[in-house]
Structure formats: C-alpha cells, structure tokens
Design a protein around this motif. Sequence first.
Motif, PDB file in Angstrom:
ATOM      1  N   GLY A 115      18.054 -25.042  -0.257  1.00  0.00           N
ATOM      2  CA  GLY A 115      17.153 -24.370   0.694  1.00  0.00           C
ATOM      3  C   GLY A 115      16.179 -25.359   1.320  1.00  0.00           C
ATOM      4  N   ASN A 116      15.609 -26.245   0.507  1.00  0.00           N
ATOM      5  CA  ASN A 116      14.695 -27.270   1.029  1.00  0.00           C
ATOM      6  C   ASN A 116      15.411 -28.189   2.006  1.00  0.00           C
ATOM      7  N   ALA A 117      16.638 -28.591   1.605  1.00  0.00           N
ATOM      8  CA  ALA A 117      17.395 -29.513   2.470  1.00  0.00           C
ATOM      9  C   ALA A 117      17.600 -28.871   3.841  1.00  0.00           C
ATOM     10  N   ILE A 118      17.913 -27.589   3.867  1.00  0.00           N
ATOM     11  CA  ILE A 118      18.112 -26.900   5.158  1.00  0.00           C
ATOM     12  C   ILE A 118      16.775 -26.811   5.910  1.00  0.00           C
ATOM     13  N   LYS A 119      15.727 -26.452   5.154  1.00  0.00           N
ATOM     14  CA  LYS A 119      14.421 -26.257   5.799  1.00  0.00           C
ATOM     15  C   LYS A 119      13.915 -27.548   6.453  1.00  0.00           C
ATOM     16  N   PHE A 120      14.115 -28.684   5.775  1.00  0.00           N
ATOM     17  CA  PHE A 120      13.513 -29.932   6.261  1.00  0.00           C
ATOM     18  C   PHE A 120      14.489 -30.790   7.068  1.00  0.00           C
ATOM     19  N   THR A 121      15.645 -30.208   7.467  1.00  0.00           N
ATOM     20  CA  THR A 121      16.615 -30.969   8.274  1.00  0.00           C
ATOM     21  C   THR A 121      16.842 -30.252   9.605  1.00  0.00           C
ATOM     22  N   GLN A 129      22.209 -34.131  -0.675  1.00  0.00           N
ATOM     23  CA  GLN A 129      21.811 -35.176   0.271  1.00  0.00           C
ATOM     24  C   GLN A 129      21.652 -34.574   1.665  1.00  0.00           C
ATOM     25  N   ASP A 130      20.512 -34.850   2.305  1.00  0.00           N
ATOM     26  CA  ASP A 130      20.344 -34.329   3.676  1.00  0.00           C
ATOM     27  C   ASP A 130      20.030 -35.453   4.642  1.00  0.00           C
ATOM     28  N   THR A 131      20.121 -35.134   5.928  1.00  0.00           N
ATOM     29  CA  THR A 131      19.803 -36.129   6.956  1.00  0.00           C
ATOM     30  C   THR A 131      18.519 -35.676   7.675  1.00  0.00           C
ATOM     31  N   GLY A 178      12.954 -36.718   5.633  1.00  0.00           N
ATOM     32  CA  GLY A 178      12.613 -37.736   4.631  1.00  0.00           C
ATOM     33  C   GLY A 178      11.217 -37.467   4.065  1.00  0.00           C
ATOM     34  N   ILE A 179      10.905 -38.183   2.991  1.00  0.00           N
ATOM     35  CA  ILE A 179       9.627 -37.944   2.295  1.00  0.00           C
ATOM     36  C   ILE A 179       8.902 -39.280   2.142  1.00  0.00           C
ATOM     37  N   PRO A 180       7.640 -39.363   2.587  1.00  0.00           N
ATOM     38  CA  PRO A 180       6.898 -40.619   2.423  1.00  0.00           C
ATOM     39  C   PRO A 180       6.834 -41.023   0.944  1.00  0.00           C
ATOM     40  N   VAL A 183       4.650 -37.387  -6.170  1.00  0.00           N
ATOM     41  CA  VAL A 183       3.915 -36.184  -6.611  1.00  0.00           C
ATOM     42  C   VAL A 183       4.627 -34.857  -6.356  1.00  0.00           C
ATOM     43  N   ILE A 184       5.713 -34.857  -5.579  1.00  0.00           N
ATOM     44  CA  ILE A 184       6.280 -33.556  -5.178  1.00  0.00           C
ATOM     45  C   ILE A 184       6.823 -32.720  -6.330  1.00  0.00           C
ATOM     46  N   PHE A 185       7.060 -33.353  -7.495  1.00  0.00           N
ATOM     47  CA  PHE A 185       7.549 -32.557  -8.628  1.00  0.00           C
ATOM     48  C   PHE A 185       6.398 -31.976  -9.438  1.00  0.00           C
ATOM     49  N   PHE A 203       2.026 -27.253  -7.313  1.00  0.00           N
ATOM     50  CA  PHE A 203       1.289 -27.010  -6.061  1.00  0.00           C
ATOM     51  C   PHE A 203       1.221 -28.238  -5.150  1.00  0.00           C
ATOM     52  N   ARG A 204       2.167 -29.213  -5.280  1.00  0.00           N
ATOM     53  CA  ARG A 204       2.101 -30.372  -4.399  1.00  0.00           C
ATOM     54  C   ARG A 204       3.113 -30.196  -3.283  1.00  0.00           C
ATOM     55  N   GLN A 205       2.607 -30.086  -2.061  1.00  0.00           N
ATOM     56  CA  GLN A 205       3.500 -29.779  -0.951  1.00  0.00           C
ATOM     57  C   GLN A 205       3.988 -31.000  -0.188  1.00  0.00           C
ATOM     58  N   GLY A 206       3.410 -32.157  -0.437  1.00  0.00           N
ATOM     59  CA  GLY A 206       3.730 -33.278   0.445  1.00  0.00           C
ATOM     60  C   GLY A 206       3.068 -33.005   1.770  1.00  0.00           C
ATOM     61  N   ARG A 229       6.167 -28.142   7.356  1.00  0.00           N
ATOM     62  CA  ARG A 229       6.877 -26.901   6.994  1.00  0.00           C
ATOM     63  C   ARG A 229       6.683 -26.516   5.534  1.00  0.00           C
ATOM     64  N   ALA A 230       5.861 -27.268   4.845  1.00  0.00           N
ATOM     65  CA  ALA A 230       5.682 -27.017   3.408  1.00  0.00           C
ATOM     66  C   ALA A 230       5.191 -25.598   3.149  1.00  0.00           C
ATOM     67  N   ASP A 231       5.641 -25.039   2.016  1.00  0.00           N
ATOM     68  CA  ASP A 231       5.160 -23.710   1.621  1.00  0.00           C
ATOM     69  C   ASP A 231       4.212 -23.842   0.432  1.00  0.00           C
ATOM     70  N   SER A 232       4.601 -23.178  -0.676  1.00  0.00           N
ATOM     71  CA  SER A 232       3.668 -23.118  -1.812  1.00  0.00           C
ATOM     72  C   SER A 232       3.622 -24.413  -2.622  1.00  0.00           C
ATOM     73  N   GLY A 233       4.661 -25.246  -2.506  1.00  0.00           N
ATOM     74  CA  GLY A 233       4.688 -26.480  -3.299  1.00  0.00           C
ATOM     75  C   GLY A 233       5.010 -26.219  -4.764  1.00  0.00           C
ATOM     76  N   LEU A 234       5.663 -25.079  -5.040  1.00  0.00           N
ATOM     77  CA  LEU A 234       5.983 -24.760  -6.444  1.00  0.00           C
ATOM     78  C   LEU A 234       7.463 -24.931  -6.755  1.00  0.00           C
ATOM     79  N   GLY A 235       8.291 -24.937  -5.704  1.00  0.00           N
ATOM     80  CA  GLY A 235       9.738 -24.942  -5.896  1.00  0.00           C
ATOM     81  C   GLY A 235      10.227 -26.128  -6.710  1.00  0.00           C
ATOM     82  N   LEU A 236       9.803 -27.328  -6.338  1.00  0.00           N
ATOM     83  CA  LEU A 236      10.294 -28.514  -7.045  1.00  0.00           C
ATOM     84  C   LEU A 236       9.683 -28.625  -8.437  1.00  0.00           C
ATOM     85  N   TYR A 237       8.451 -28.146  -8.562  1.00  0.00           N
ATOM     86  CA  TYR A 237       7.827 -28.158  -9.898  1.00  0.00           C
ATOM     87  C   TYR A 237       8.636 -27.272 -10.846  1.00  0.00           C
TER      88      TYR A 237
HETATM   89  P1  ADP Z   1       7.637 -26.037  -0.796  1.00  0.00           P
HETATM   90  O1  ADP Z   1       7.492 -24.620  -1.215  1.00  0.00           O
HETATM   91  O2  ADP Z   1       6.412 -26.587  -0.134  1.00  0.00           O
HETATM   92  O3  ADP Z   1       8.900 -26.337  -0.060  1.00  0.00           O
HETATM   93  P2  ADP Z   1       8.688 -27.638  -2.976  1.00  0.00           P
HETATM   94  O4  ADP Z   1       8.095 -27.844  -4.310  1.00  0.00           O
HETATM   95  O5  ADP Z   1      10.053 -27.056  -2.900  1.00  0.00           O
HETATM   96  O6  ADP Z   1       7.631 -26.773  -2.191  1.00  0.00           O
HETATM   97  O7  ADP Z   1       8.687 -29.021  -2.220  1.00  0.00           O
HETATM   98  C1  ADP Z   1       7.513 -29.820  -2.260  1.00  0.00           C
HETATM   99  C2  ADP Z   1       7.414 -30.670  -1.010  1.00  0.00           C
HETATM  100  O8  ADP Z   1       8.403 -31.704  -1.033  1.00  0.00           O
HETATM  101  C3  ADP Z   1       7.665 -29.939   0.291  1.00  0.00           C
HETATM  102  O9  ADP Z   1       6.493 -29.279   0.712  1.00  0.00           O
HETATM  103  C4  ADP Z   1       8.075 -31.077   1.229  1.00  0.00           C
HETATM  104  O10 ADP Z   1       6.929 -31.766   1.712  1.00  0.00           O
HETATM  105  C5  ADP Z   1       8.830 -31.998   0.281  1.00  0.00           C
HETATM  106  N1  ADP Z   1      10.296 -31.798   0.322  1.00  0.00           N
HETATM  107  C6  ADP Z   1      11.048 -31.131  -0.588  1.00  0.00           C
HETATM  108  N2  ADP Z   1      12.363 -31.197  -0.280  1.00  0.00           N
HETATM  109  C7  ADP Z   1      12.459 -31.919   0.858  1.00  0.00           C
HETATM  110  C8  ADP Z   1      13.559 -32.354   1.680  1.00  0.00           C
HETATM  111  N3  ADP Z   1      14.820 -32.050   1.376  1.00  0.00           N
HETATM  112  N4  ADP Z   1      13.237 -33.113   2.768  1.00  0.00           N
HETATM  113  C9  ADP Z   1      11.963 -33.431   3.078  1.00  0.00           C
HETATM  114  N5  ADP Z   1      10.884 -33.053   2.327  1.00  0.00           N
HETATM  115  C10 ADP Z   1      11.122 -32.313   1.237  1.00  0.00           C
END
Ligand code: ADP
Length: 379
Positions: free
Chosen positions: A275-281, A313-315, A318-320, A326-328, A331-334, A338-346
């Motif tokens: 879902g993230n890969a689709i959202k951020f590509t 893998q997405d195109t 990208g993530i700085p 910190v994204i794992f 509540f860290r959204q990067g 398009r970031a949401d709650s920042g809880l998904g990766l955690y």
């Molecule tokens: P969110 O609900 O914000 O998507 P996640 O915990 O799933 O929370 O992701 C944390 C942050 O990591 C995102 O807000 C985004 O900045 C970055 N991120 C995650 N997956 C991707 C991705 N495939 N490409 C670019 N950035 C990503």
Amino acid sequence: MSVRRSRPDRILVVDDVYDNLLLIENILDDEQYSIELASDGFSALAAIDREPPDLVLLDVMMPEMHGYEVTRRIRDNDKLLSYVPILLVTAHDQTSAVEGLDAGADDFIRKPFDTEELLARVRSLLRLKHSIDEREEMLRQREDFVSRLTHDLRIPLVAADRMLHLFLQETYCPLSDDMKEALQVVIRSNDNLLQMVNTLLEVYRHDAGQKKLTLVPCNIKQLCQDVVQELNPLAQAKNLELTLETDAASEADAKEIKVLADQMELRRVFSNLIGNAIKFTDRGSIRIRLNQSEHNPTDLTVISNGWVTIAVQDTGAGIPLEDQAVIFERFRQGRNRRADSGLGLYLSRRIVEAHQGKIQVESKLGEGSTFTLYLPTRM
Ligand code: ADP
C-alpha cells in the motif's frame, strides 16, 4: 501535579565501614524515610533487585566493587521498572566525581559532609524521583486511556459501516445515482477511519505485550498474491505495474515456501508495504520478489533451517537518509507530504520482530525504495 505517597521513601545506604552506615542512618532518622543498609556492592545490588529503593546513597571507595561499578550495574539493569536516583558519597581527597556522574549517578557529596547539606541533597533527589514516577504514571494512564478509547471507537464505526451499506443496497428507500456516489464517499471515509483505529489498537496491543500470535504454516506466495490482487485496482488507477515474482523453479516449489506465522498479521505487513509503495509512487512499477535462502542474510541470531526474503521494490519518491533511520519508529511519518499516521511501518516492524524476523529499507531519493522482510522458515 503531586501524588500523595502512601509509604515512607525507601533509602538504601551502601558503605563498607559500619560506623559510616550508622552515622548516615542517624542523620536520616526521620519517620518519612525507611532506611536499609548494605555493606558492599553485591549485597546492595541484591537488595535493589529484591525491592528497588527510592534513593541509593553510595560510598565510592569500597573493596571488591567500586561505587562507580555499582552505579553502572544499576543503570544497566533492565529489570528495574522505575528510576532509582543515586547519590555518591566521595572522600574529600578524591578530586573528581566526573566518572561517577558519567556512570549514571545523579549527584555527589564529599566526606566529611555537613548534615544539613546531606539532608538537602537527599530531599532534592527524592523530589526528582517523585516527579519521574508521576510522569511515568501519567504516561501509563494516558496509554491505557488511548487503548480503551480506541477500542470503544471501533463499535460505532463498525455499526455505521453496516448501516451505510444497508442504505446503499436501498434497503430503506430507493436512491438516486448522486446519492449512491455520495454514500460511497462516506463509506470510504468511514472505512479509512476504521483502519486507522484498528492500526492504533493493534499498536497498543503489541506495546502492552497483549498481542498473542496464532501461528500456523502459511503459504507466503499465496498470501502475497491475495494482497496483490486486493491492491491491484489502486495500482491500476495510478497506471502502475504491480508484479509478484519468485525464484522458485516451479509453481510446486513456490507452494513450499512456508513460514510458521500469524496469517492475519503477516497480511497486515504485506498490505502496509505494498500500500505504501503504491501511495508513494507516481510512475513506473512495484515489484514484489520472493526468495528462499539457506543462510541467515542479516545479523539475526535466530537459528533457522532457512529464510524467506520478501522484497517490495518501487520506483517512487524515495526516502531521505535521515528519515530512513526513523520511519520504523512510532508516529514517525518522514517528510513526505502524503504521510498519514506514521504507524504502519512501526506496526509492521513489531509484527515482523514478533515472528523473529527483520525488516529493512534501502532507498534513493527520486529513484525508489525497497523494503525487505526476512522471516525464518523453521520447518
Ligand atoms: P504512514 O501512515 O505515514 O504512511 P508508515 O509508517 O507506513 O506511515 O510510513 C512512515 C513514513 O515512511 C511515511 O510517512 C513516508 O514518509 C515513508 N515511506 C514509507 N513507505 C514509503 C515508500 N514506499 N516510498 C516513500 N516513502 C515511504
């Protein structure tokens, strides 16, 4: 805020010279303190393990175990649930207390000490202890509250979802096309809200150690395929290619890629990553690759017969580098807009770790990201 304490503060006094112990015990002779004495570092550590005191008064120069070492061991003790302040008592000719403070002590006093000064330092450290305890208690209450609130929020959201679907099916009255479209928007928003609440609830369950996994042998390829199928419409809407590949020689081999896992939980992880890969590509593709390897591909210490690697893998954006670190975390959204709650990766990390696995990211700004899961097969 101040919390009334129902018991006297417990102070542990540690000194190898019996007279010194008695001297300090006499100075602290007050009904608001309960005093325990220890004549060496080992018995002090044992006493702390038995029942952590509210303050330790620790002599530095002791044979066998130095006060600094005792300090280090107290600070390294993961079993201590609350903070134990340490006041070092140093001899007058020991010029520096730097080592003791660096080891984790909170304050020090030189011998021979002034009685009033000792009492003032004791009061000051007990104030510190009380305020830390109060803050921790408040945090704990807030976590409990959020967890209960989240749980309660699910009920009206699920009920609303049912009612909205009944309306959409024209159970109560016929609807115009505009009304149906509007209802669908409300259903989607309600569903998003429910997903967020569910994620929050899951995070609190994991954090509170209440999460019980139901482990069964899972066919990883099938699980990935289901999630790909479910999310494919989202990828198609953005003109993205979404593919699943395995290195297995045949379909039968792919079926054998099994992991002892909680199917629902792993599905949550795959959904989140894809879902993230689709959202951020915005253009290009999302490739999911499944591999099996014999040796441990990461620095994990788990013993396993083999490992499954799942790479998403997405195109995309990208993530700085700073965000990758910190994204794992919770509540860290990067800094992606398009970031949401920042809880998904955690939550994904918590789930993968609960399966003795590991999750990693490699990413280049503007080129894309690859999230890789390693799961032990143990079968
Ligand atoms: P969110 O609900 O914000 O998507 P996640 O915990 O799933 O929370 O992701 C944390 C942050 O990591 C995102 O807000 C985004 O900045 C970055 N991120 C995650 N997956 C991707 C991705 N495939 N490409 C670019 N950035 C990503």
